[in-house]
Design an enzyme around this catalytic site. Structure first.
Site, mmCIF file in Angstrom:
data_model
loop_
_atom_site.group_PDB
_atom_site.id
_atom_site.type_symbol
_atom_site.label_atom_id
_atom_site.label_comp_id
_atom_site.label_asym_id
_atom_site.label_seq_id
_atom_site.Cartn_x
_atom_site.Cartn_y
_atom_site.Cartn_z
ATOM 1 N N LYS A 1 -10.990 -11.465 -6.770
ATOM 2 C CA LYS A 1 -10.795 -10.416 -5.768
ATOM 3 C C LYS A 1 -11.681 -9.239 -6.129
ATOM 4 O O LYS A 1 -11.486 -8.585 -7.149
ATOM 5 C CB LYS A 1 -9.330 -9.984 -5.704
ATOM 6 C CG LYS A 1 -9.037 -9.009 -4.564
ATOM 7 C CD LYS A 1 -7.535 -8.860 -4.339
ATOM 8 C CE LYS A 1 -7.253 -8.052 -3.089
ATOM 9 N NZ LYS A 1 -5.799 -7.976 -2.790
ATOM 10 N N ASP B 1 3.576 -2.064 -3.591
ATOM 11 C CA ASP B 1 3.122 -2.719 -2.361
ATOM 12 C C ASP B 1 3.691 -4.135 -2.269
ATOM 13 O O ASP B 1 2.963 -5.101 -2.071
ATOM 14 C CB ASP B 1 1.592 -2.739 -2.324
ATOM 15 C CG ASP B 1 1.046 -3.119 -0.951
ATOM 16 O OD1 ASP B 1 1.820 -3.079 0.026
ATOM 17 O OD2 ASP B 1 -0.143 -3.461 -0.845
ATOM 18 N N PRO C 1 5.042 -9.823 1.860
ATOM 19 C CA PRO C 1 4.844 -11.280 1.851
ATOM 20 C C PRO C 1 3.432 -11.722 1.480
ATOM 21 O O PRO C 1 3.257 -12.776 0.868
ATOM 22 C CB PRO C 1 5.199 -11.684 3.282
ATOM 23 C CG PRO C 1 6.195 -10.657 3.721
ATOM 24 C CD PRO C 1 5.718 -9.378 3.100
ATOM 25 N N ASP D 1 -1.178 -8.938 -7.245
ATOM 26 C CA ASP D 1 -1.730 -7.634 -6.853
ATOM 27 C C ASP D 1 -0.993 -6.454 -7.467
ATOM 28 O O ASP D 1 -0.861 -5.401 -6.852
ATOM 29 C CB ASP D 1 -1.765 -7.493 -5.330
ATOM 30 C CG ASP D 1 -3.049 -8.041 -4.747
ATOM 31 O OD1 ASP D 1 -3.823 -8.650 -5.497
ATOM 32 O OD2 ASP D 1 -3.289 -7.861 -3.553
#
Length: 463
Positions: free
Chosen positions: A87, A180, A183, A198
């Site tokens: 990422k 944060d 789903p 994340d």
């Protein structure tokens, strides 16, 4: 042999162009033995295909997702010979306040890199020059994908929520908040085990010129205190899990500040008010009324039995009655008493025309996160507007008392640490409330002042 034949073919042409006939004849003899000069097509076939790489060791197999703030690549780590997701974050500014946000992000990913938890997506590497995260590849998709395809049995919903709460409990123990939970950040491995990913990425929202100022995450899963611009706590993450759980149980995403959300018992005949109470406790508006932490919330879910079958008819009915996104957005802003009211956030707001300069200033206010600064609520990109709370109280019409000066000095200090000055500290920009104290209004124009000028201007307001 193919490579040598192609190389000799090029040499003969080079020698011929240079007039080296003897050398050309010697090469020609060897070429004849190899079957003659190679054709252009044969040379192309003999060349090995080149696989693109990022950061030296990650062969790119496919681009999985791309947004203005990040790209996700499916890659092969040629060193570990492992399937990974890379990422890569983009569009950030690592100067001033952005540098502080990046440092917070780096601190948290280094902490999490040391974890080996069954419910946290394994972090394989952090690449500073990206910045980029290299994570173990999760080939089971995301919870967002699952919810879009099929309803989830209550027992499976509790299993997923419990896994996420275990991951949060370990992160909270190390002093790391997620901020944060949604789903899209819950992924499944090949065996269906839920893993939370994340961590710490919310900090990078502070770096991106395309990120929402003051609001990191998705409104439907964000705790009320985060939407109000106050710092998140462990109970904020618990709220996010509660919002996901409610959606898994009912098939309906939680609307912002909905006074009467659909209860789980209304979507499943084998659930009752006891199940409703457990889920809704995680969604209390007051953080103090929620479970005190992730592990406490998990223990609460474990006090009840949850059915293993899906009430498919009820779930389809709920989804079919869900209002369209367009109809919800159109009814969000209304006029009350001549002022603009946000029905999602249930508060009066101000809207300013959006620009890059304004967004940068708003991001600094949001990062400062001080209640004496006018709160930045969100960025309405569709309509090109910055959304702010209305300052509390009345405009300053007297001199400020020493405690009030100290309160505003702390707010300015937080703003200065975020890399910006206010530039207009005067009576026109200060509002006072006898209970909550003074508040400094957001200054939309570019400030040419300095930290010292802000402090001097504040001192002039003292009694």
């Amino acid at each position: 042999a193919h490579e040598r034949r192609a190389a000799l073919t090029l040499l003969t042409r080079a020698f011929a162009s240079l007039g080296l006939t003897r050398a050309e004849a010697e090469i020609a003899e060897e070429l004849d033995a190899l079957g003659g000069p190679a054709s252009i097509l044969e040379r192309r076939r003999s060349a090995a295909p080149v696989t693109p790489r990022v950061f030296g060791r990650y062969e790119v197999l496919a681009e999985v997702a791309s947004t203005p703030s990040a790209r996700v690549l499916e890659c092969l780590d040629v060193v570990r010979q492992e399937h990974v997701a890379v990422k890569i974050f983009a569009g950030y500014d690592a100067r001033g306040a952005g540098r502080d946000a990046l440092m917070r992000f780096e601190r948290e990913v280094k902490v999490l890199a040391s974890l080996d938890h069954a419910n946290i997506v394994p972090l394989r590497d952090y690449v500073e020059e990206g910045p980029a995260l290299v994570m173990a590849w999760m080939n089971g998709g995301t919870l967002e994908d699952l919810l879009a395809k099929e309803p989830v049995a209550p027992s499976r919903a509790i299993e997923i929520a419990s896994s996420v709460l275990l991951a949060l409990g370990e992160a909270h123990r190390l002093g790391v908040l997620h901020r944060d939970v949604k789903p899209a950040n819950v992924l499944f491995d090949a065996g269906g085990t839920a893993k939370l990913g994340d961590f710490g990425v919310a900090h990078l929202g502070d770096l991106s010129a395309t990120a929402t100022a003051g609001v990191i995450g998705t409104l439907g899963y964000m705790s009320p205190e985060q939407r109000d611009g106050t710092p998140a706590t462990v109970r904020s993450d618990v709220y996010g899990v509660g919002a996901m759980l409610l959606e898994m149980l009912t098939g309906q995403r939680l609307a912002v500040d909905d006074p009467a959300p659909l209860r789980p018992s209304a979507a499943h005949r084998d659930l009752d008010t006891r199940h409703d109470d457990v889920v809704m406790r995680m969604l209390q508006k007051d953080p103090e009324l929620r479970p005190e932490g992730a592990l406490a919330a998990r223990a609460l879910l474990g006090t009840l039995k949850w059915p293993t079958v899906v009430e498919r008819i009820a779930v389809r009915r709920v989804v079919s009655e869900r209002p369209s996104q367009q109809s919800v957005e159109e009814s969000r802003y209304v006029l009350r008493d001549g002022r603009l009211f946000d029905t999602w956030l249930e508060r009066f707001i101000e809207r300013l025309p959006l620009s890059d300069e304004l967004l940068a200033r708003a991001s600094a206010y949001a990062k400062a996160a001080h209640p004496a600064l006018q709160a930045v609520l969100s960025v309405d990109r569709k309509n090109g507007a910055l959304v702010l709370s209305v300052p509390w109280g009345r405009r300053l019409d007297r001199q400020l008392a020493p405690p009030e000066i100290a309160w505003l000095r702390a707010a300015l200090g937080a703003l200065h640490e975020s890399g910006f000055v206010h530039g207009a500290v005067d009576a026109a920009h200060v509002f006072v409330d006898e209970v909550r104290g003074p508040q400094l209004q957001f200054e939309a124009t570019s400030a040419a002042g300095s930290v010292d000028q802000d402090r001097i201007a504040l001192a002039r307001l003292a009694g």
